[in-house]
Design a protein around this motif. Structure first.
Motif, PDB file in Angstrom:
ATOM      1  N   THR A   1       0.836  -1.194   0.000  1.00  0.00           N
ATOM      2  CA  THR A   1       0.000   0.000   0.000  1.00  0.00           C
ATOM      3  C   THR A   1       0.872   1.245   0.000  1.00  0.00           C
ATOM      4  OG1 THR A   1      -1.561  -1.247   1.377  1.00  0.00           O
ATOM      5  CG2 THR A   1      -1.941   1.116   1.159  1.00  0.00           C
TER       6      THR A   1
ATOM      7  N   TYR B   1       0.921   5.558   0.422  1.00  0.00           N
ATOM      8  CA  TYR B   1       0.234   6.752   0.901  1.00  0.00           C
ATOM      9  C   TYR B   1       1.036   7.988   0.501  1.00  0.00           C
ATOM     10  CZ  TYR B   1      -2.934   4.156   3.980  1.00  0.00           C
ATOM     11  OH  TYR B   1      -3.912   3.331   4.468  1.00  0.00           O
TER      12      TYR B   1
ATOM     13  N   GLN C   1       1.559  12.115   1.751  1.00  0.00           N
ATOM     14  CA  GLN C   1       1.285  13.050   2.829  1.00  0.00           C
ATOM     15  C   GLN C   1       1.862  14.413   2.525  1.00  0.00           C
ATOM     16  OE1 GLN C   1       2.926  12.295   6.771  1.00  0.00           O
ATOM     17  NE2 GLN C   1       1.238  13.395   7.741  1.00  0.00           N
TER      18      GLN C   1
ATOM     19  N   GLY D   1      -3.053  14.719   7.166  1.00  0.00           N
ATOM     20  CA  GLY D   1      -2.977  13.284   7.320  1.00  0.00           C
ATOM     21  C   GLY D   1      -2.608  12.612   6.015  1.00  0.00           C
ATOM     22  N   PRO D   2      -2.004  11.433   6.069  1.00  0.00           N
ATOM     23  CA  PRO D   2      -1.676  10.694   4.843  1.00  0.00           C
ATOM     24  C   PRO D   2      -2.940  10.370   4.048  1.00  0.00           C
ATOM     25  CG  PRO D   2      -0.517   9.779   6.734  1.00  0.00           C
ATOM     26  CD  PRO D   2      -1.513  10.744   7.271  1.00  0.00           C
TER      27      PRO D   2
ATOM     28  N   PHE E   1      -4.450   7.735   1.156  1.00  0.00           N
ATOM     29  CA  PHE E   1      -4.277   6.473   0.431  1.00  0.00           C
ATOM     30  C   PHE E   1      -4.169   6.756  -1.065  1.00  0.00           C
ATOM     31  CE2 PHE E   1      -4.903   2.019  -0.432  1.00  0.00           C
ATOM     32  CZ  PHE E   1      -5.617   1.972  -1.623  1.00  0.00           C
TER      33      PHE E   1
ATOM     34  N   GLN F   1      -3.091   0.421  -3.848  1.00  0.00           N
ATOM     35  CA  GLN F   1      -2.738  -0.822  -3.172  1.00  0.00           C
ATOM     36  C   GLN F   1      -2.736  -1.961  -4.186  1.00  0.00           C
ATOM     37  OE1 GLN F   1      -4.295  -2.121   0.916  1.00  0.00           O
ATOM     38  NE2 GLN F   1      -5.591  -3.265  -0.472  1.00  0.00           N
TER      39      GLN F   1
ATOM     40  N   TYR G   1       4.777   7.120   1.329  1.00  0.00           N
ATOM     41  CA  TYR G   1       5.061   5.995   2.211  1.00  0.00           C
ATOM     42  C   TYR G   1       4.641   4.679   1.561  1.00  0.00           C
ATOM     43  CZ  TYR G   1       5.241   9.531   5.950  1.00  0.00           C
ATOM     44  OH  TYR G   1       5.547  10.614   6.731  1.00  0.00           O
TER      45      TYR G   1
ATOM     46  N   LEU H   1       3.821   0.776   2.553  1.00  0.00           N
ATOM     47  CA  LEU H   1       3.513  -0.122   3.665  1.00  0.00           C
ATOM     48  C   LEU H   1       3.270  -1.516   3.128  1.00  0.00           C
ATOM     49  CD1 LEU H   1       2.503   2.757   4.761  1.00  0.00           C
ATOM     50  CD2 LEU H   1       1.147   1.415   6.338  1.00  0.00           C
ATOM     51  N   VAL H   2       3.717  -2.494   3.876  1.00  0.00           N
ATOM     52  CA  VAL H   2       3.493  -3.880   3.490  1.00  0.00           C
ATOM     53  C   VAL H   2       2.984  -4.641   4.705  1.00  0.00           C
ATOM     54  CG1 VAL H   2       4.593  -6.014   2.708  1.00  0.00           C
ATOM     55  CG2 VAL H   2       5.261  -3.826   1.705  1.00  0.00           C
ATOM     56  N   GLY H   3       1.914  -5.369   4.543  1.00  0.00           N
ATOM     57  CA  GLY H   3       1.407  -6.133   5.670  1.00  0.00           C
ATOM     58  C   GLY H   3       0.157  -6.882   5.296  1.00  0.00           C
TER      59      GLY H   3
ATOM     60  N   LEU I   1       1.061  -1.218  12.626  1.00  0.00           N
ATOM     61  CA  LEU I   1       1.143  -0.444  11.397  1.00  0.00           C
ATOM     62  C   LEU I   1       2.253   0.581  11.526  1.00  0.00           C
ATOM     63  CD1 LEU I   1      -2.646   0.176  10.837  1.00  0.00           C
ATOM     64  CD2 LEU I   1      -1.197  -1.493   9.712  1.00  0.00           C
TER      65      LEU I   1
ATOM     66  N   PHE J   1       4.595   3.375   9.400  1.00  0.00           N
ATOM     67  CA  PHE J   1       4.755   4.099   8.154  1.00  0.00           C
ATOM     68  C   PHE J   1       6.210   4.298   7.750  1.00  0.00           C
ATOM     69  CE2 PHE J   1       0.770   5.846   6.403  1.00  0.00           C
ATOM     70  CZ  PHE J   1      -0.108   5.212   7.248  1.00  0.00           C
ATOM     71  N   GLY J   2       7.126   4.225   8.649  1.00  0.00           N
ATOM     72  CA  GLY J   2       8.508   4.479   8.273  1.00  0.00           C
ATOM     73  C   GLY J   2       8.746   5.937   7.949  1.00  0.00           C
ATOM     74  N   THR J   3       9.893   6.230   7.370  1.00  0.00           N
ATOM     75  CA  THR J   3      10.268   7.619   7.093  1.00  0.00           C
ATOM     76  C   THR J   3       9.778   8.097   5.729  1.00  0.00           C
ATOM     77  OG1 THR J   3      12.394   6.870   6.267  1.00  0.00           O
ATOM     78  CG2 THR J   3      12.294   7.556   8.579  1.00  0.00           C
TER      79      THR J   3
END
Lengths: 116, 113
Positions: B34, B36, B38, B43-44, B46, B49, B87, B89-91, B101, B103-105
């Motif tokens: 996914t 995102y 920002q 807010g981020p 979407f 995905q 960002y 994201l994987v999950g 969850l 988001f990392g940098t």
């Protein structure tokens, strides 16, 4: 407009005050989240409510207290905060689907909190 | 939650196509990818995905190779308004009692006029 609203948008509070942040989602989602974003830092997940079951990040100080009275509303109660708690507080929601794996969250605009 | 690695920053000129690659070597079978976007003090949002191959929507395309160990977000003909942090994201989605969850940098994309 994402369907997630947050109030207030800006808040200045002293360290001895008690205040609450409110989040409301109009998307029919079943999960809601609080995130903290400090200057130049990644988003930090604080709390999650998923189908009214709370998952708590153990690193969140007790001066932050979440409340989720129903699937559409989420509160973050604040008391005795410190200046380092100044940040953008973001609320998000998502649809928890048992048979569909998804990280699609919808975020509110955030509350910019300043602790003096 | 699979760890992801993205470039810290990228610059591009207006009108160019921008590709941001994310590495996720430990992606699990059930994991989705996914992305995102920002903007500052917001807010981020979407973007897109996917699970495998290619996904396209009105905003971006997502390319996922067969081994799924990386993914590339492609933004066609960027404009100044695409300047933001992106960002990856994987999950495997929300799990009761085990929501992790991160988001990392992200990748700070700057579009140059």
């Amino acid at each position: 407009e994402t369907g997630v609203t947050q109030t207030p948008r800006h808040l200045v509070m002293g360290m001895t005050n008690k205040k609450s942040l409110k989040c409301e989602q109009h998307l029919g989602h079943n999960a809601m989240y609080w995130y903290k974003q400090s200057a130049k830092k990644p988003l930090e997940l604080m709390f999650v409510y998923s189908l009214e079951e709370r998952v708590e990040n153990n690193s969140v100080p007790s001066r932050f207290s979440p409340e989720c009275p129903n699937s559409s509303h989420l509160f973050l109660h604040l008391h005795t905060l410190q200046p380092e708690d100044s940040a953008l507080y973001l609320c998000a929601s998502s649809q928890v689907l048992f048979r569909d794996n998804s990280y699609e969250q919808y975020f509110g605009p955030g509350t910019r909190l300043t602790v003096t | 939650l699979a760890k992801t690695t993205q470039p810290i920053s990228m610059d591009s000129y207006e009108g160019q196509e921008v590709n941001i690659t994310c590495s996720h070597n430990n992606i699990a079978t059930n994991d989705y990818i996914t992305w995102y976007q920002q903007f500052p003090s917001q807010g981020p949002r979407f973007i897109i995905q996917g699970y495998k191959t290619k996904v396209t929507n009105e905003v971006a395309s997502l390319f996922i190779p067969a081994d799924r160990k990386s993914s590339t977000l492609s933004l066609p003909r960027v404009s100044l308004s695409d300047t933001a942090v992106y960002y990856c994201l994987v999950g495997d989605g929300p799990n009761f009692g085990n929501e992790k969850l991160t988001f990392g940098t992200g990748t700070r994309l700057t579009i140059i006029p």
